[in-house]
Design a protein around this motif. Structure first.
Motif, PDB file in Angstrom:
ATOM      1  N   ALA A  68       0.831  -1.214   0.000  1.00 22.91           N
ATOM      2  CA  ALA A  68       0.000   0.000   0.000  1.00 22.91           C
ATOM      3  C   ALA A  68       0.861   1.258   0.000  1.00 22.91           C
ATOM      4  CB  ALA A  68      -0.930   0.001   1.213  1.00 22.91           C
ATOM      5  N   ALA A  69       1.929   1.280   0.816  1.00 23.86           N
ATOM      6  CA  ALA A  69       2.803   2.451   0.874  1.00 23.86           C
ATOM      7  C   ALA A  69       3.503   2.674  -0.468  1.00 23.86           C
ATOM      8  CB  ALA A  69       3.829   2.281   1.985  1.00 23.86           C
ATOM      9  N   THR A  70       3.960   1.579  -1.089  1.00 26.59           N
ATOM     10  CA  THR A  70       4.614   1.694  -2.398  1.00 26.59           C
ATOM     11  C   THR A  70       3.637   2.204  -3.445  1.00 26.59           C
ATOM     12  OG1 THR A  70       6.111  -0.131  -1.846  1.00 26.59           O
ATOM     13  CG2 THR A  70       5.909   0.438  -4.172  1.00 26.59           C
ATOM     14  N   ALA A  71       2.398   1.703  -3.417  1.00 23.51           N
ATOM     15  CA  ALA A  71       1.394   2.142  -4.387  1.00 23.51           C
ATOM     16  C   ALA A  71       1.065   3.622  -4.209  1.00 23.51           C
ATOM     17  CB  ALA A  71       0.133   1.292  -4.253  1.00 23.51           C
ATOM     18  N   VAL A  72       0.982   4.094  -2.962  1.00 23.62           N
ATOM     19  CA  VAL A  72       0.643   5.498  -2.705  1.00 23.62           C
ATOM     20  C   VAL A  72       1.735   6.432  -3.222  1.00 23.62           C
ATOM     21  CG1 VAL A  72       0.383   7.214  -0.875  1.00 23.62           C
ATOM     22  CG2 VAL A  72      -0.925   5.108  -0.786  1.00 23.62           C
ATOM     23  N   ILE A  73       2.995   6.162  -2.869  1.00 21.81           N
ATOM     24  CA  ILE A  73       4.080   7.037  -3.331  1.00 21.81           C
ATOM     25  C   ILE A  73       4.248   6.916  -4.845  1.00 21.81           C
ATOM     26  CG2 ILE A  73       5.957   5.371  -2.972  1.00 21.81           C
ATOM     27  CD1 ILE A  73       6.118   9.145  -2.249  1.00 21.81           C
TER      28      ILE A  73
ATOM     29  N   GLY B 165      14.343   3.480  -2.806  1.00 21.81           N
ATOM     30  CA  GLY B 165      14.949   3.244  -1.500  1.00 21.81           C
ATOM     31  C   GLY B 165      14.132   2.313  -0.629  1.00 21.81           C
ATOM     32  N   GLY B 166      12.796   2.487  -0.659  1.00 21.04           N
ATOM     33  CA  GLY B 166      11.928   1.636   0.158  1.00 21.04           C
ATOM     34  C   GLY B 166      11.984   0.182  -0.261  1.00 21.04           C
ATOM     35  N   ILE B 167      11.927  -0.082  -1.566  1.00 21.04           N
ATOM     36  CA  ILE B 167      11.960  -1.466  -2.054  1.00 21.04           C
ATOM     37  C   ILE B 167      13.329  -2.089  -1.825  1.00 21.04           C
ATOM     38  CG2 ILE B 167      11.878  -2.871  -4.163  1.00 21.04           C
ATOM     39  CD1 ILE B 167       9.607  -0.964  -5.090  1.00 21.04           C
ATOM     40  N   PHE B 168      14.397  -1.310  -2.055  1.00 22.47           N
ATOM     41  CA  PHE B 168      15.751  -1.804  -1.812  1.00 22.47           C
ATOM     42  C   PHE B 168      15.905  -2.274  -0.364  1.00 22.47           C
ATOM     43  CE2 PHE B 168      20.147  -1.115  -0.460  1.00 22.47           C
ATOM     44  CZ  PHE B 168      20.856  -1.765  -1.451  1.00 22.47           C
ATOM     45  N   ALA B 169      15.383  -1.483   0.578  1.00 20.09           N
ATOM     46  CA  ALA B 169      15.560  -1.792   1.996  1.00 20.09           C
ATOM     47  C   ALA B 169      14.615  -2.893   2.476  1.00 20.09           C
ATOM     48  CB  ALA B 169      15.362  -0.524   2.822  1.00 20.09           C
ATOM     49  N   VAL B 170      13.324  -2.765   2.165  1.00 20.15           N
ATOM     50  CA  VAL B 170      12.334  -3.688   2.741  1.00 20.15           C
ATOM     51  C   VAL B 170      12.490  -5.101   2.185  1.00 20.15           C
ATOM     52  CG1 VAL B 170       9.864  -4.157   2.969  1.00 20.15           C
ATOM     53  CG2 VAL B 170      10.720  -1.843   3.268  1.00 20.15           C
ATOM     54  N   SER B 171      12.983  -5.237   0.946  1.00 19.94           N
ATOM     55  CA  SER B 171      13.212  -6.579   0.413  1.00 19.94           C
ATOM     56  C   SER B 171      14.198  -7.351   1.291  1.00 19.94           C
ATOM     57  CB  SER B 171      13.741  -6.503  -1.025  1.00 19.94           C
ATOM     58  OG  SER B 171      14.972  -5.809  -1.085  1.00 19.94           O
ATOM     59  N   ARG B 172      15.108  -6.631   1.954  1.00 17.25           N
ATOM     60  CA  ARG B 172      16.068  -7.297   2.866  1.00 17.25           C
ATOM     61  C   ARG B 172      15.374  -7.799   4.120  1.00 17.25           C
ATOM     62  NH1 ARG B 172      17.944  -5.367  -1.865  1.00 17.25           N
ATOM     63  NH2 ARG B 172      20.205  -5.512  -2.015  1.00 17.25           N
ATOM     64  N   MET B 173      14.310  -7.126   4.553  1.00 18.21           N
ATOM     65  CA  MET B 173      13.543  -7.641   5.690  1.00 18.21           C
ATOM     66  C   MET B 173      12.928  -8.994   5.340  1.00 18.21           C
ATOM     67  SD  MET B 173      10.021  -6.271   7.481  1.00 18.21           S
ATOM     68  CE  MET B 173      10.623  -4.815   8.313  1.00 18.21           C
ATOM     69  N   PHE B 174      12.343  -9.078   4.139  1.00 12.26           N
ATOM     70  CA  PHE B 174      11.736 -10.335   3.721  1.00 12.26           C
ATOM     71  C   PHE B 174      12.795 -11.424   3.544  1.00 12.26           C
ATOM     72  CE2 PHE B 174       8.625  -7.305   1.471  1.00 12.26           C
ATOM     73  CZ  PHE B 174       7.958  -7.081   2.665  1.00 12.26           C
ATOM     74  N   PHE B 175      13.956 -11.033   3.024  1.00 11.47           N
ATOM     75  CA  PHE B 175      15.074 -11.962   2.854  1.00 11.47           C
ATOM     76  C   PHE B 175      15.486 -12.562   4.206  1.00 11.47           C
ATOM     77  CE2 PHE B 175      19.726 -12.427   3.117  1.00 11.47           C
ATOM     78  CZ  PHE B 175      19.958 -13.365   2.133  1.00 11.47           C
ATOM     79  N   VAL B 176      15.647 -11.699   5.213  1.00  7.34           N
ATOM     80  CA  VAL B 176      16.079 -12.159   6.532  1.00  7.34           C
ATOM     81  C   VAL B 176      14.982 -12.988   7.202  1.00  7.34           C
ATOM     82  CG1 VAL B 176      16.775 -11.407   8.845  1.00  7.34           C
ATOM     83  CG2 VAL B 176      17.715 -10.277   6.818  1.00  7.34           C
ATOM     84  N   ALA B 177      13.707 -12.557   7.068  1.00  5.64           N
ATOM     85  CA  ALA B 177      12.610 -13.309   7.667  1.00  5.64           C
ATOM     86  C   ALA B 177      12.516 -14.708   7.062  1.00  5.64           C
ATOM     87  CB  ALA B 177      11.290 -12.566   7.471  1.00  5.64           C
TER      88      ALA B 177
ATOM     89  N   THR C 195       1.663  -5.208  -4.935  1.00  6.09           N
ATOM     90  CA  THR C 195       1.544  -3.764  -5.150  1.00  6.09           C
ATOM     91  C   THR C 195       0.590  -3.456  -6.295  1.00  6.09           C
ATOM     92  OG1 THR C 195       3.823  -3.508  -4.376  1.00  6.09           O
ATOM     93  CG2 THR C 195       2.845  -1.643  -5.527  1.00  6.09           C
ATOM     94  N   MET C 196       0.638  -4.262  -7.365  1.00  4.29           N
ATOM     95  CA  MET C 196      -0.261  -4.061  -8.503  1.00  4.29           C
ATOM     96  C   MET C 196      -1.721  -4.275  -8.102  1.00  4.29           C
ATOM     97  SD  MET C 196       1.356  -3.004 -11.066  1.00  4.29           S
ATOM     98  CE  MET C 196       3.028  -2.848 -11.661  1.00  4.29           C
TER      99      MET C 196
END
Length: 483
Positions: free
Chosen positions: A137-142, A333-345, A376-377
């Protein structure tokens, strides 16, 4: 629940799995890597770290609608005070994350710190809500702001068709996903360029504003604290808007394992970035008030555009382009960073195994990046995005407050943990109190939306027991989860 602890090669030879369970030697442990192991490389320098933070914090808000703070404070002087105080509070939060990032050298940000301090259940709930709703939702809004402002120069005399906005937005989202899947270096280089564009855009506003002040255009600052008195509810809501405008200072902690010399570069990047952003935000608002009155600012749909039209003539056409580039930088920046959260989880066993895999040649967490694309789509074309963000905005501050409270807890639980960077205890205490106060305020001021968001967040609890704790899953169910 048992999970693989060895590095394994997928049968098609395209990817290698990252460290499982998060308990193997970290990249900074000094222990030799296993032969054939593929890891995310340390490509985030100090400059790239600064660009991640600044480039993600500065989105469309400062250019489009800083009126939320003015509306809830009631005066020019008080609104500028709130902008300043919110910058200082955000710096406090960022310093707390700097300590956590230098003593827990794992990527993942909020998720990793909650896992270390409070265990797997709250950590899983955090990543569950982030993956399913908050991040799409945040990615879609920005991205919608990007689509609207990139088309603005072509539709100066008429309304932009909504379908055109959504289609160009979809192209922008796809481009960001491809960029982050293809190369860490290129996504970082483009982030530096976009951060430079953001700072140029802010300077385009600040410099004419300073010139206006030199000319004596100070009529809107007379009796700056006169006006409607801020209500007991209004002032906290103004702080809520301000903290949201500064949010993004935590994203460097999502990529800790990829930061060169994190003990030095994480605190430096955070301090430099927050000083630049705070000074830039305050001076931008001062510049607005040299030309636009408080009443006109509240009526404007895009303050930067109104400001530019009054002072710059035809050059004002460049402002929507800079706003679009600013939004694109926040997306990247948001996608670059948050994808690492999913990677670690995924590496910890909390998400499907495929998300912890790294492309052998490109060294990017490709599955963790592209998992966001379909979600996101769906949000972009079907969801009520702003309602979803309203439902879950409290969840962000709840978990950030929990992370900083976890820092205090770890000081007592693990006093011998190496802490190359350490903040005074009053800083995490003040910041965690601020976050929890905002959460309590949202429960009081908007119980319906907050209650719905709380209910959505709680769905992570049964999901944790279903997907993680339950050992006797049918074979087809295990296969679906990639186990």
């Amino acid at each position: 629940m048992l999970r693989k602890a060895a590095v394994t090669t997928v049968s098609n030879g395209s990817y290698l799995q990252g460290q499982a369970n998060g308990r193997l030697p970290s990249m900074d442990s000094g222990q030799p890597a296993q032969e054939g192991k593929v890891v995310l490389k340390k490509k985030v320098t100090l400059l790239r770290g600064i660009s991640i933070i600044i480039g993600t914090i500065i989105g469309a808000g400062i250019f489009i609608s800083p009126k939320g703070i003015l509306k809830n404070t009631g005066s020019v002087g008080m609104s500028l005070t709130v902008w300043t105080v919110c910058g200082i509070l955000s710096l406090f939060g960022a310093l707390c994350y700097a300590e956590l990032g230098t003593c827990i050298k794992k990527s993942g940000g909020h998720y990793t710190y909650i896992l270390e301090a409070f265990g797997p259940l709250p950590a899983f709930v955090r990543v569950w809500v982030e993956l399913l709703i908050i991040r799409p939702a945040a990615t879609a809004v920005i991205s919608l702001a990007f689509g609207r402002y990139i088309l603005e120069p072509f539709f100066m005399q008429c309304e932009i068709p909504e379908l055109a906005v959504k289609l160009i937005t979809a192209v922008g989202i796809t481009l960001v996903m491809v960029l982050n899947s293809t190369s860490v270096s290129w996504s970082a280089r483009i982030q530096i360029f976009l951060t430079f564009c953001k700072l140029v855009a802010i300077l385009i506003i600040i410099v004419p504003g300073v010139i206006q002040l030199i000319k004596g255009e100070t009529q809107h600052f007379k009796n700056a604290f006169a006006g409607n008195d801020a209500s007991v509810m209004g002032l906290p809501l103004a702080f809520y808007s301000g903290m949201y405008a500064y949010s993004g200072w935590f994203y460097l902690n999502f990529v800790t394992e990829e930061v060169e010399n994190p003990e030095k570069n994480i605190p430096l990047a955070i301090c430099i970035s927050m000083i630049i952003v705070t000074v830039g935000y305050v001076l931008t608002n001062v510049a607005y008030f040299t030309t636009i009155s408080a009443g006109e600012l509240l009526l404007s749909k895009a303050v930067a555009v109104t400001f530019a039209e009054r002072l710059m003539g035809n050059f004002s056409l460049a402002v929507p382009v800079f706003v679009a580039l600013s939004c694109f930088g926040s997306m990247n920046g948001g996608i670059f960073a948050v994808s690492r959260m999913f990677f670690v989880a995924s590496r910890e066993g909390h998400l499907p195994e495929i998300l912890s895999m790294i492309h052998v040649r490109k060294h990017t967490p490709l599955p963790a990046v592209i998992v966001l694309h379909p979600l996101t789509m769906i949000m972009l074309f079907t969801g009520d995005l702003y309602s979803l963000l309203n439902f879950l905005s409290f969840a962000r501050w709840l978990f950030i407050g929990l992370v900083v409270a976890g820092l205090i807890y770890l000081r007592y639980k693990r006093p011998d943990m190496p802490r190359p960077f350490k903040v005074p205890l009053f800083i995490p205490a003040l910041f965690s109190f601020t976050c929890l106060f905002m959460v309590a305020l949202s429960l009081y001021s908007d119980p319906v939306n907050t209650g719905i968001g709380f209910a959505i967040t709680l769905t992570g609890v049964p999901a944790y027991y279903l997907f993680i704790v339950w050992d006797k899953k049918p074979k087809w169910f295990r296969k679906l989860l990639g186990k």
